[in-house]
Design a protein around this motif. Structure first.
Motif, PDB file in Angstrom:
ATOM      1  N   LEU A 177       1.006  -1.337   0.038  1.00 21.06           N
ATOM      2  CA  LEU A 177       0.149   0.027  -0.117  1.00 21.06           C
ATOM      3  C   LEU A 177       0.828   1.195   0.121  1.00 21.06           C
ATOM      4  CD1 LEU A 177      -2.904   1.196  -0.125  1.00 21.06           C
ATOM      5  CD2 LEU A 177      -2.835   1.108   2.568  1.00 21.06           C
ATOM      6  N   PRO A 178       1.775   1.347   0.785  1.00 22.24           N
ATOM      7  CA  PRO A 178       2.651   2.748   0.777  1.00 22.24           C
ATOM      8  C   PRO A 178       3.475   2.845  -0.565  1.00 22.24           C
ATOM      9  CG  PRO A 178       3.161   1.432   2.701  1.00 22.24           C
ATOM     10  CD  PRO A 178       2.240   0.547   1.911  1.00 22.24           C
ATOM     11  N   VAL A 179       4.014   1.660  -1.212  1.00 18.32           N
ATOM     12  CA  VAL A 179       4.359   1.957  -2.490  1.00 18.32           C
ATOM     13  C   VAL A 179       3.481   2.322  -3.458  1.00 18.32           C
ATOM     14  CG1 VAL A 179       5.832   0.893  -4.095  1.00 18.32           C
ATOM     15  CG2 VAL A 179       6.305   0.231  -1.822  1.00 18.32           C
ATOM     16  N   ILE A 180       2.166   1.730  -3.467  1.00 20.43           N
ATOM     17  CA  ILE A 180       1.303   2.063  -4.480  1.00 20.43           C
ATOM     18  C   ILE A 180       0.849   3.396  -4.469  1.00 20.43           C
ATOM     19  CG2 ILE A 180      -1.299   1.397  -4.876  1.00 20.43           C
ATOM     20  CD1 ILE A 180      -0.665  -1.617  -4.506  1.00 20.43           C
ATOM     21  N   ARG A 181       0.649   3.993  -3.242  1.00 19.46           N
ATOM     22  CA  ARG A 181       0.228   5.566  -3.014  1.00 19.46           C
ATOM     23  C   ARG A 181       1.136   6.295  -3.626  1.00 19.46           C
ATOM     24  NH1 ARG A 181      -1.736   4.938   3.482  1.00 19.46           N
ATOM     25  NH2 ARG A 181      -3.928   4.288   2.911  1.00 19.46           N
ATOM     26  N   ASP A 182       2.686   5.995  -3.340  1.00 20.55           N
ATOM     27  CA  ASP A 182       3.643   6.779  -3.981  1.00 20.55           C
ATOM     28  C   ASP A 182       3.477   6.785  -5.644  1.00 20.55           C
ATOM     29  OD1 ASP A 182       4.517   7.697  -1.573  1.00 20.55           O
ATOM     30  OD2 ASP A 182       6.179   6.065  -1.479  1.00 20.55           O
ATOM     31  N   ALA A 183       3.324   5.439  -5.881  1.00 17.22           N
ATOM     32  CA  ALA A 183       3.079   5.452  -7.400  1.00 17.22           C
ATOM     33  C   ALA A 183       2.212   6.139  -8.029  1.00 17.22           C
ATOM     34  CB  ALA A 183       3.237   3.920  -8.030  1.00 17.22           C
ATOM     35  N   LEU A 184       0.717   6.183  -7.488  1.00 18.40           N
ATOM     36  CA  LEU A 184      -0.391   6.635  -7.779  1.00 18.40           C
ATOM     37  C   LEU A 184      -0.092   8.259  -7.824  1.00 18.40           C
ATOM     38  CD1 LEU A 184      -3.000   4.726  -6.354  1.00 18.40           C
ATOM     39  CD2 LEU A 184      -2.229   4.829  -8.746  1.00 18.40           C
ATOM     40  N   ARG A 185       0.634   8.774  -6.923  1.00 20.82           N
ATOM     41  CA  ARG A 185       0.704  10.238  -6.741  1.00 20.82           C
ATOM     42  C   ARG A 185       1.925  10.608  -7.900  1.00 20.82           C
ATOM     43  NH1 ARG A 185       1.865   8.845  -1.031  1.00 20.82           N
ATOM     44  NH2 ARG A 185       0.214   9.466   0.262  1.00 20.82           N
ATOM     45  N   SER A 186       2.845   9.921  -7.863  1.00 20.69           N
ATOM     46  CA  SER A 186       3.565  10.192  -9.127  1.00 20.69           C
ATOM     47  C   SER A 186       2.944  10.181 -10.724  1.00 20.69           C
ATOM     48  CB  SER A 186       4.850   9.438  -9.308  1.00 20.69           C
ATOM     49  OG  SER A 186       5.566   9.351  -8.125  1.00 20.69           O
TER      50      SER A 186
END
Length: 268
Positions: A177-186
């Motif tokens: 989840l933390p990595v997915i959130r960063d990827a979506l923000r980018s």
């Protein structure tokens, strides 16, 4: 409604500005003159060819030719997505994930706009379908490529944290989840920045083109707003599908991390 027609000879003086950039590169030893020359030649050849192809498509008004052109555009977009990845997924997923998510998002949003807002006759008319698809596809491609790049690199970087969460009984969704959130923000950020700056910092290309063609500025604004809403929707849908799909590919049904599915370089 009228517009000022240009001849190819009218482009000679503006082209000298690119030559000036090449001269600056030579003078300052930037070593960019070769890349600049190749990029300029590719741009001219590609745009001239596209002009003739679109002329044929506009005259044919065939669902087959329109679909074929759209499919080719998606293939080139998927190639660009892969080219921008530092670490790539293994096998067919190298191209398949980006192409599938881009086609899903851009195709869905373009079809929605043709059927619900513009409603040309016929609805697949290439004069409307292909320019819309091209604008949405280009922005969706950027979002998908950024999202996948941040996702894969983030999973590799945070491997210890992800595997610790999985070892403690967490699901793959919780671990990623933390990595997915960063990827979506980018993936979302370029579109958000573009929407925030439009009108104040820049006049977008479609709006400028319509105004130069003689369209009333207020009408051009309406079209530009429509395009920006469609771009935001396509980018969001495509990035979400690619990042979630990438997260599933980097894990398995037993909630294990599968970094062996990354094929671009050796992992530490």
């Amino acid at each position: 409604m009228s517009y000022i027609q240009l001849a190819y000879s009218d482009l000679i003086l503006p082209a000298l500005l690119v030559v000036m950039n090449g001269a600056l590169s030579l003078a300052l030893h930037l070593k960019l003159e070769r890349q600049l020359a190749l990029a300029s030649m590719r741009m001219v050849i590609q745009l001239v060819l596209v002009g003739y192809v679109l002329t044929f498509l506009f005259a044919a008004v065939s669902p087959f030719w329109t679909a074929l052109a759209a499919f080719i555009m998606v293939l080139f977009a998927s190639r660009e997505i892969v080219a921008r990845q530092k670490r790539r997924l293994e096998g067919l997923w190298t191209y398949g994930l980006g192409a599938g998510c881009t086609l899903l998002a851009a195709g869905t949003v373009t079809t929605f706009s043709l059927l619900s807002q513009l409603r040309p006759e016929p609805w697949y008319h290439p004069r409307y379908a292909l320019p819309l698809l091209g604008m949405i596809l280009g922005n969706t491609m950027t979002g998908v490529s950024l999202g996948l790049d941040v996702l894969v690199n983030g999973v590799v970087r945070e491997r210890a944290a992800v595997e610790s969460c999985l070892a403690l009984g967490g699901t793959r969704n919780q671990a990623l989840l933390p990595v997915i959130r960063d990827a979506l923000r980018s993936g979302f950020m370029p579109t958000i920045n573009g929407m925030a700056a439009i009108g104040l910092v820049s006049l977008p290309g479609m709006m400028t083109g319509q105004i130069l063609a003689g369209v009333e500025p207020v009408d051009a604004v309406k079209y530009q707003l429509l395009i920006m809403f469609l771009i935001a929707g396509g980018t969001g849908l495509g990035t979400l599908a690619a990042v979630i799909g990438g997260g599933r590919l980097l894990t398995d049904h037993r909630h294990r991390l599968r970094l062996d599915r990354i094929a671009s370089e050796k992992l530490p």
